[in-house]
Design a protein around this motif. Structure first.
Motif, short mmCIF file in Angstrom:
data_model
loop_
_atom_site.label_atom_id
_atom_site.label_comp_id
_atom_site.label_asym_id
_atom_site.label_seq_id
_atom_site.Cartn_x
_atom_site.Cartn_y
_atom_site.Cartn_z
N GLN A 154 0.75 -1.18 -0.03
CA GLN A 154 -0.11 -0.03 -0.02
C GLN A 154 0.81 1.09 0.10
OE1 GLN A 154 -2.67 0.94 3.40
NE2 GLN A 154 -4.19 1.14 2.03
N THR A 155 2.13 1.40 0.81
CA THR A 155 2.98 2.45 0.88
C THR A 155 3.61 2.48 -0.51
OG1 THR A 155 3.24 2.05 3.30
CG2 THR A 155 4.74 3.47 1.90
N LEU A 156 4.17 1.42 -1.05
CA LEU A 156 4.40 1.58 -2.29
C LEU A 156 3.54 1.98 -3.45
CD1 LEU A 156 6.88 0.59 -4.38
CD2 LEU A 156 5.97 -1.56 -4.33
N GLN A 157 2.27 1.63 -3.44
CA GLN A 157 1.46 2.25 -4.33
C GLN A 157 1.27 3.61 -4.22
OE1 GLN A 157 0.38 0.37 -6.98
NE2 GLN A 157 -0.45 2.32 -7.79
N ILE A 158 1.10 4.17 -2.92
CA ILE A 158 0.80 5.41 -2.73
C ILE A 158 2.18 6.29 -3.24
CG2 ILE A 158 0.77 7.08 -1.04
CD1 ILE A 158 -0.78 5.19 0.71
N GLN A 159 3.37 5.88 -3.04
CA GLN A 159 4.48 6.39 -3.34
C GLN A 159 4.51 6.55 -5.17
OE1 GLN A 159 8.10 4.93 -2.02
NE2 GLN A 159 7.69 5.51 -0.01
N ARG A 160 4.03 5.33 -5.64
CA ARG A 160 3.96 5.37 -7.20
C ARG A 160 3.21 6.43 -7.88
NH1 ARG A 160 4.53 -0.78 -8.37
NH2 ARG A 160 6.68 -1.07 -8.68
N ASP A 161 1.81 6.34 -7.17
CA ASP A 161 0.71 7.43 -7.36
C ASP A 161 1.05 8.83 -7.11
OD1 ASP A 161 -0.75 5.24 -8.08
OD2 ASP A 161 -2.16 5.19 -6.22
N ASP A 162 1.80 8.95 -6.12
CA ASP A 162 2.15 10.50 -5.72
C ASP A 162 3.31 11.13 -6.71
OD1 ASP A 162 0.23 11.08 -3.63
OD2 ASP A 162 1.91 10.45 -2.19
N ASP A 163 4.09 9.97 -7.04
CA ASP A 163 5.07 10.37 -8.15
C ASP A 163 4.66 10.68 -9.37
OD1 ASP A 163 7.97 10.49 -8.86
OD2 ASP A 163 7.65 8.94 -9.97
N HIS A 164 3.39 9.95 -9.91
CA HIS A 164 2.92 10.26 -11.28
C HIS A 164 2.15 11.35 -11.13
CE1 HIS A 164 0.54 9.71 -14.72
NE2 HIS A 164 -0.43 9.69 -13.97
N ARG A 165 1.12 11.63 -10.35
CA ARG A 165 0.48 12.92 -10.12
C ARG A 165 1.28 14.07 -9.74
NH1 ARG A 165 -2.31 14.38 -5.13
NH2 ARG A 165 -1.59 13.28 -3.53
N PHE A 166 2.12 14.11 -9.09
CA PHE A 166 2.83 15.45 -8.70
C PHE A 166 3.92 15.78 -9.91
CE2 PHE A 166 1.78 14.69 -4.01
CZ PHE A 166 0.74 15.71 -4.11
N TYR A 167 4.71 14.90 -10.33
CA TYR A 167 5.77 15.07 -11.01
C TYR A 167 6.11 14.59 -12.42
CZ TYR A 167 6.88 15.33 -6.04
OH TYR A 167 6.84 15.41 -4.73
N HIS A 168 4.80 14.38 -13.24
CA HIS A 168 5.08 13.70 -14.45
C HIS A 168 3.87 14.22 -15.36
CE1 HIS A 168 7.40 10.87 -12.01
NE2 HIS A 168 8.19 11.13 -13.30
N HIS A 169 3.93 15.53 -15.12
CA HIS A 169 2.59 16.21 -16.05
C HIS A 169 2.97 16.39 -17.54
CE1 HIS A 169 0.11 17.70 -12.73
NE2 HIS A 169 0.82 17.11 -12.29
N SER A 170 4.04 16.56 -17.76
CA SER A 170 4.75 16.94 -19.33
C SER A 170 4.43 15.78 -20.06
CB SER A 170 5.99 17.59 -19.08
OG SER A 170 6.52 17.56 -20.36
N ARG A 171 4.00 15.72 -21.28
CA ARG A 171 4.12 14.61 -22.14
C ARG A 171 5.56 14.34 -22.60
NH1 ARG A 171 0.11 11.08 -21.34
NH2 ARG A 171 -2.10 11.71 -21.89
N ILE A 172 6.33 15.50 -22.74
CA ILE A 172 7.86 15.44 -22.96
C ILE A 172 8.52 14.70 -22.12
CG2 ILE A 172 9.85 16.56 -23.71
CD1 ILE A 172 8.32 18.82 -24.81
N ASN A 173 8.06 14.93 -20.80
CA ASN A 173 8.81 14.47 -19.53
C ASN A 173 8.44 12.86 -19.48
OD1 ASN A 173 10.25 13.97 -17.21
ND2 ASN A 173 8.75 14.76 -15.88
N GLN A 174 7.09 12.59 -19.89
CA GLN A 174 6.85 11.05 -19.64
C GLN A 174 7.45 10.38 -21.03
OE1 GLN A 174 2.74 11.22 -20.10
NE2 GLN A 174 2.09 12.11 -18.09
N SER A 175 7.51 10.94 -21.82
CA SER A 175 8.36 10.24 -23.20
C SER A 175 9.77 9.92 -22.97
CB SER A 175 8.24 11.15 -24.47
OG SER A 175 6.80 11.34 -24.75
N LEU A 176 10.35 10.97 -22.28
CA LEU A 176 11.95 10.88 -21.98
C LEU A 176 11.86 9.81 -20.77
CD1 LEU A 176 12.96 14.66 -21.79
CD2 LEU A 176 13.79 12.73 -23.27
N HIS A 177 10.92 9.85 -20.05
CA HIS A 177 10.94 8.59 -18.74
C HIS A 177 10.71 7.15 -19.34
CE1 HIS A 177 10.94 11.45 -15.67
NE2 HIS A 177 10.73 10.45 -14.87
N LEU A 178 10.08 7.12 -20.63
CA LEU A 178 9.94 5.83 -21.35
C LEU A 178 11.05 5.46 -22.05
CD1 LEU A 178 7.96 3.63 -22.58
CD2 LEU A 178 7.51 5.06 -24.47
N LEU A 179 11.64 6.44 -22.80
CA LEU A 179 13.15 6.40 -23.19
C LEU A 179 14.13 5.54 -22.04
CD1 LEU A 179 15.59 6.35 -25.25
CD2 LEU A 179 15.58 8.81 -24.72
#
Length: 210
Positions: free
Chosen positions: A12-37
């Motif tokens: 549950q703690t792991l999932q909360i950290q993952r959800d927070d990381d996504h919703r707070f720090y990955h709004h940019s589609r360029i950032n997301q695409s670079l994260h995919l690379l």
């Protein structure tokens, strides 16, 4: 607390950290695409670790880490986050892992290590001096591998004191599994970017909040 309850709390703690990381720090589609690379490169590096650790670290730091951090530093919005009703400064304060300030220190160390090994090939007697550029590169790769391991361990132990052992172990697990999770999460980001969508509307986050 039973073992089953501890395991449940951990995930549950792991999932909360993952959800927070996504919703707070990955709004940019360029950032997301670079994260995919970055994620795809890290997966390759994980395989290479069992074959040639020095080459694995060189690939991870020069491609995976550079693309990953470039997304955060240059493309992620730094203004007010209307999706989460939070300022950039607040998000930097509550960041579980490495916020931008800590990342600057980490990247400075990353740049400093090759220079140090060039000026002091024997690392003050700690290693056998490298001969030639190839030997220097292998030493750089191993030094970067040690830096990566140290960075994860230090922040994990730091979190033990700040938020508890479970939070620290969950974060370490998140970091090590982020490449696989990022591929699952952001594989559509380049397609959205090609459609001209620079910012993720975060419909999943807003729907979850309702």
């Amino acid at each position: 607390m039973t073992t089953g309850a501890r395991v449940h709390d951990f995930f549950q703690t792991l999932q909360i950290q993952r959800d927070d990381d996504h919703r707070f720090y990955h709004h940019s589609r360029i950032n997301q695409s670079l994260h995919l690379l970055s994620a795809c490169t890290f997966v390759c590096s994980y395989v290479l670790l069992f074959i040639d650790p020095a080459v694995a670290a060189l690939l991870a730091w020069t491609v995976a880490m550079v693309s990953r951090q470039a997304g955060h530093f240059f493309f992620e919005p730094k203004g007010y986050d209307h999706v989460n009703q939070a300022t950039h400064e607040h998000k930097e304060e509550i960041k579980v892992g490495y916020n931008l300030r800590r990342k600057v220190v980490l990247m400075l160390l990353w740049v400093a290590l090759p220079l140090l090994l060039w000026l002091e090939p024997g690392l003050f007697g700690l290693v056998e001096p490298a001969t030639g550029v190839e030997g220097w590169l292998r030493h750089v790769g191993l030094a970067w591998l040690a830096l990566g391991v140290a960075a994860v361990l230090m922040r994990t132990v730091h979190l033990f004191f700040l938020q508890g052992v479970m939070a620290g172990l969950a974060w370490a697990t998140k970091i090590l599994t982020d490449p696989f999770h990022d591929i699952k999460l952001y594989w559509k980001a380049p397609l959205a970017l090609m459609r001209g969508e620079l910012i993720d509307p975060m419909d999943d986050v807003q729907n979850a909040a309702r």
